[in-house]
Design a protein around this motif. Structure first.
Motif, PDB file in Angstrom:
ATOM      1  N   SER A 101       0.837  -1.201   0.000  1.00  0.00           N
ATOM      2  CA  SER A 101       0.000   0.000   0.000  1.00  0.00           C
ATOM      3  C   SER A 101       0.872   1.251   0.000  1.00  0.00           C
ATOM      4  O   SER A 101       1.862   1.330   0.731  1.00  0.00           O
ATOM      5  N   GLY A 130      -4.230   2.814  -3.902  1.00  0.00           N
ATOM      6  CA  GLY A 130      -3.646   1.884  -4.858  1.00  0.00           C
ATOM      7  C   GLY A 130      -2.403   1.200  -4.331  1.00  0.00           C
ATOM      8  O   GLY A 130      -1.804   1.619  -3.339  1.00  0.00           O
ATOM      9  N   ASP A 131      -2.027   0.129  -5.010  1.00  0.00           N
ATOM     10  CA  ASP A 131      -0.881  -0.678  -4.605  1.00  0.00           C
ATOM     11  C   ASP A 131       0.348  -0.380  -5.445  1.00  0.00           C
ATOM     12  O   ASP A 131       0.265  -0.220  -6.673  1.00  0.00           O
ATOM     13  N   ARG A 182       0.185   0.318  -9.669  1.00  0.00           N
ATOM     14  CA  ARG A 182       0.230   1.735 -10.028  1.00  0.00           C
ATOM     15  C   ARG A 182       1.680   2.216  -9.964  1.00  0.00           C
ATOM     16  O   ARG A 182       2.525   1.605  -9.281  1.00  0.00           O
TER      17      ARG A 182
END
Length: 225
Positions: free
Chosen positions: A128, A134-135, A180
């Protein structure tokens, strides 16, 4: 039969040091002391390459330390030399790490040139982001071969292998792992300046064991573009 790490290490030491082309995700040209040479970047768990990191990098570090001690015996002040030297990852054992960090959440990457590992990287995903939704991924370990760093024993063989490997890891994470843009890590003290230079931001709340936490925060314009 249960095998120890030393059993595995001895078996790998006895095997031909031939690096398999399996897992190559990119190729290119690398400029350095020997001139321009070809390099490959490998993705995947590979005990042979990990053991080559231990053997070849360890041998160079031993030679470097012996040279520094020789200088000291000749009356040279070695404090400035040790201050500039990068021995913070001297104790890392890549084979041990390969046997410990397994599973789909870990990905291994190696940059190979002239039949030797020039840089290595292990990432964990998904992670995270501390600044947005997003990851992203987290760099567990990243290092270059000691002969590719400034040292008093010999001229650097190749420059820029660490950033070159990291760039490929970043694109792999986005294109293959569908994460991402962005990554985070805890930096060794002497590497902090590099991460600041490439634009990573420190977040003190996530520091641990004397290591600063950094995250590469991608500008929104670049992320959308």
């Amino acid at each position: 039969m249960n095998f120890t790490i030393e059993d595995i290490r001895r078996a790998l030491d006895a095997a031909p040091p031939t690096i398999s082309p399996v897992g190559i995700i990119s190729t290119g040209r690398l400029a350095g002391k020997p001139g321009e040479v070809e390099y490959t970047i490998h993705a995947g768990w590979d005990l042979l390459i990990a053991n080559l990191c231990d053997r070849s990098w360890g041998a160079f570090n031993v030679s470097l330390l012996r040279h520094i001690r020789t200088l000291e015996a000749k009356g040279v002040d070695i404090e400035p030399i040790l201050e500039l030297a990068q021995f913070e990852d001297y104790h890392w054992r890549w084979l041990d790490k390969s046997l410990f960090y397994k599973g789909d959440c870990y990905k291994w990457f190696f940059l190979i040139a002239e039949n030797y590992p020039q840089a290595a990287c292990l990432i964990y995903h998904p992670k995270s982001s501390v600044v947005g939704a997003g990851d992203i991924f987290y760099v567990e370990y990243i290092a270059t071969a000691p002969w590719n760093r400034e040292n008093v024993l010999a001229e650097r063989v190749f420059k820029g292998v660490g950033p070159k490997l990291l760039d490929r890891v970043i694109s792999y994470a986005q294109n293959e792992l569908e994460l991402r843009p962005g990554f985070s890590l805890h930096s060794l003290p002497k590497a902090e300046q590099f991460y600041e230079k490439i634009g990573m931001k420190a977040f003190q709340a996530y520091d641990k064991e004397g290591m600063k936490f950094f995250e590469w925060v991608v500008p929104e314009s670049l992320e959308k573009g």
